[in-house]
Motif scaffolding. Sequence first.
Motif, PDB file in Angstrom:
ATOM      1  N   LEU A   1      -3.207  -0.156   5.389  1.00 34.15           N
ATOM      2  CA  LEU A   1      -4.107  -0.619   4.340  1.00 34.15           C
ATOM      3  C   LEU A   1      -4.132   0.370   3.175  1.00 34.15           C
ATOM      4  N   VAL A   2      -4.168   1.666   3.488  1.00 36.25           N
ATOM      5  CA  VAL A   2      -4.173   2.680   2.432  1.00 36.25           C
ATOM      6  C   VAL A   2      -2.914   2.577   1.589  1.00 36.25           C
ATOM      7  N   SER A   3      -1.773   2.469   2.238  1.00 41.35           N
ATOM      8  CA  SER A   3      -0.510   2.371   1.512  1.00 41.35           C
ATOM      9  C   SER A   3      -0.471   1.128   0.625  1.00 41.35           C
ATOM     10  N   ALA A   4      -0.957   0.002   1.153  1.00 42.80           N
ATOM     11  CA  ALA A   4      -0.953  -1.235   0.371  1.00 42.80           C
ATOM     12  C   ALA A   4      -1.875  -1.122  -0.843  1.00 42.80           C
TER      13      ALA A   4
ATOM     14  N   LEU B   1       6.220  -5.799  -4.182  1.00 47.09           N
ATOM     15  CA  LEU B   1       6.198  -4.347  -4.066  1.00 47.09           C
ATOM     16  C   LEU B   1       5.155  -3.890  -3.051  1.00 47.09           C
ATOM     17  N   VAL B   2       3.968  -4.507  -3.126  1.00 44.34           N
ATOM     18  CA  VAL B   2       2.902  -4.149  -2.183  1.00 44.34           C
ATOM     19  C   VAL B   2       3.319  -4.484  -0.759  1.00 44.34           C
TER      20      VAL B   2
ATOM     21  N   ALA C   1       4.929  -2.856   4.675  1.00 40.04           N
ATOM     22  CA  ALA C   1       5.859  -3.016   5.795  1.00 40.04           C
ATOM     23  C   ALA C   1       6.489  -1.670   6.167  1.00 40.04           C
ATOM     24  N   GLY C   2       6.862  -0.891   5.156  1.00 41.51           N
ATOM     25  CA  GLY C   2       7.446   0.417   5.440  1.00 41.51           C
ATOM     26  C   GLY C   2       6.465   1.338   6.144  1.00 41.51           C
ATOM     27  N   ASP C   3       5.202   1.312   5.704  1.00 42.58           N
ATOM     28  CA  ASP C   3       4.219   2.183   6.337  1.00 42.58           C
ATOM     29  C   ASP C   3       3.868   1.691   7.740  1.00 42.58           C
ATOM     30  N   TYR C   4       3.912   0.381   7.946  1.00 39.27           N
ATOM     31  CA  TYR C   4       3.677  -0.151   9.294  1.00 39.27           C
ATOM     32  C   TYR C   4       4.762   0.338  10.260  1.00 39.27           C
TER      33      TYR C   4
ATOM     34  N   LEU D   1      -9.726   7.210  -1.510  1.00 37.11           N
ATOM     35  CA  LEU D   1      -9.592   6.019  -0.672  1.00 37.11           C
ATOM     36  C   LEU D   1      -9.699   6.382   0.802  1.00 37.11           C
ATOM     37  N   GLN D   2      -9.081   7.487   1.198  1.00 31.36           N
ATOM     38  CA  GLN D   2      -9.207   7.916   2.582  1.00 31.36           C
ATOM     39  C   GLN D   2     -10.645   8.256   2.931  1.00 31.36           C
TER      40      GLN D   2
END
Length: 524
Positions: free
Chosen positions: A38-41, A79-80, A85-88, A132-133
């Motif tokens: 979620l953070v990455s997105a 892009l999002v 997907a990459g962070d998952y 955000l974190q």
Amino acid sequence: MSTDAPAPQAGAGDDGTGVVTATAAGADWRRLDRRTVLVSALLTAGVAVGAAVPVTLGLSGRFGFGVAVALVAAGVPSLVGCAAAGDYARWRRTRYRVGAERVELHTGLLVVKKRSLARERVRSVDLTAHLLQRVLGLVTVRIGTGEHSGGDSTLELDPVARAEGERLRRELLERADTGAPGTHRQGELAVLDPRWIRYAPVSFVAPALGGAAAGAVMQVSDWFGAQGKVIDWVGDRFRDTALPAVIGVLALAVLAAGVVGALGLWIEMWWNYRLEREPGGTLRIRRGLLTSRSVSIEERRLRGVDLVEPLGVRMFGAARVDAITTGLVKDDEEQSRDHDTLLPVVPRSVADVVAADVLREDVPPTGAALTGHPVAARGRRLRRALWAVAVPVLALVVAGLLLTPVLLWAALACAVVGLPLGLFLARDAYRGLGHALSGDYLVVRSGTIRRSTAALERAGVIGWTVRQTYFQRRAGVIDIAATTAAGAGAYTAYDADASEGLDFASRAVPGLLEPFLERTPPTG
């Protein structure tokens, strides 16, 4: 650093909080917090939305406005989605565990990396969390050994839940209390005083930020093809104003922008600041408004403090306190993050008191009366200042005679401004020289633009470096540096009297320098 620890078994389960259940082999592996996706997105979405306007304007000139909007509208969610997907995938393939002897981290999709650190080598566990974190209750944990070995000396868990980060910090830094017994304060040693913000505008950060702001205005206007309009607008405002007045007004505007930026930067860096001594002999610094930071320093790794007085804040009787310690994170990413700063710029009296509390001393070593250096040291600095001014002035004079008389006026201006400034800084640098012994600490002071008063524990000195050039030999002075495994690695008494400096080193650490000294018996 590779390890042959077993990877998580395929049958390991996840309880939803990032903990992977123990396998049949008994391995207690944990995952990062799943909200990292979620953070990455969200971060990617913010960047994409912010870039959407200039990208749309750039594409509209080639494809038309409607097509540009459609391309950007399709590109942002793509892009999002790719970022998420990459962070998952990273989350699925990352595991860590803290064993009795080692901290292990396994990560990677195509190339699997297995790294581990021996727990006895862990020197720092730092927690950071951007805005955000913080909203989501997450932190990034950096576990370091403080060694100069690149990424192999640090493990990063990005992110985990705040409670998990605090648990890791306590577990990995838990030590028996090695502090000296006595009445020295435990718990809170210093807390933010909002009045300290008055020192932010007098630092060198203010003009630097002002210049950066002016450059940013010109760069952004150039992106939109409006740089000429900006210059014309400024010219129209000062059409009937003399050039010196224009320069003065623009300089004041840049400085004002820098002051605002310096105030904002100070608030972001030092808001919620707190310095405390925890049970087990650990100093902890917490600070930050939007990005919170937590740095822990083991007292058994502390070798002293460095009281730093940049020229601007020194004129207002202020200083900051840095730690001289082994074991802080040393990689390139952390070099510019003030990891060794114990106390921001505060009144000098406050800095001395906090330095004494940190070192568990009744009298602050940084306030000790120092032995001055000989007049020859002043002469050396005055000659350097004259050369520093004379060389560019002579170069401008020669260029002016050969090219254009305008450079002759520039040479005159350089001499008029540079000579008194150079002489002032040279005399100030001489007045700042000094050294002394104060209890268990040796103290050396030097510098003018950045004056440093370093109080180094005598037991932490591992050697001496004595340097004497031909000109120093003629003047009867030497540079003598105490080398240590902590902080900057060496702390130098510059241009000290030769005999007095060697005697200072001999008394500071008895037996270390004596084999290399030749005592001259007194005459008469």
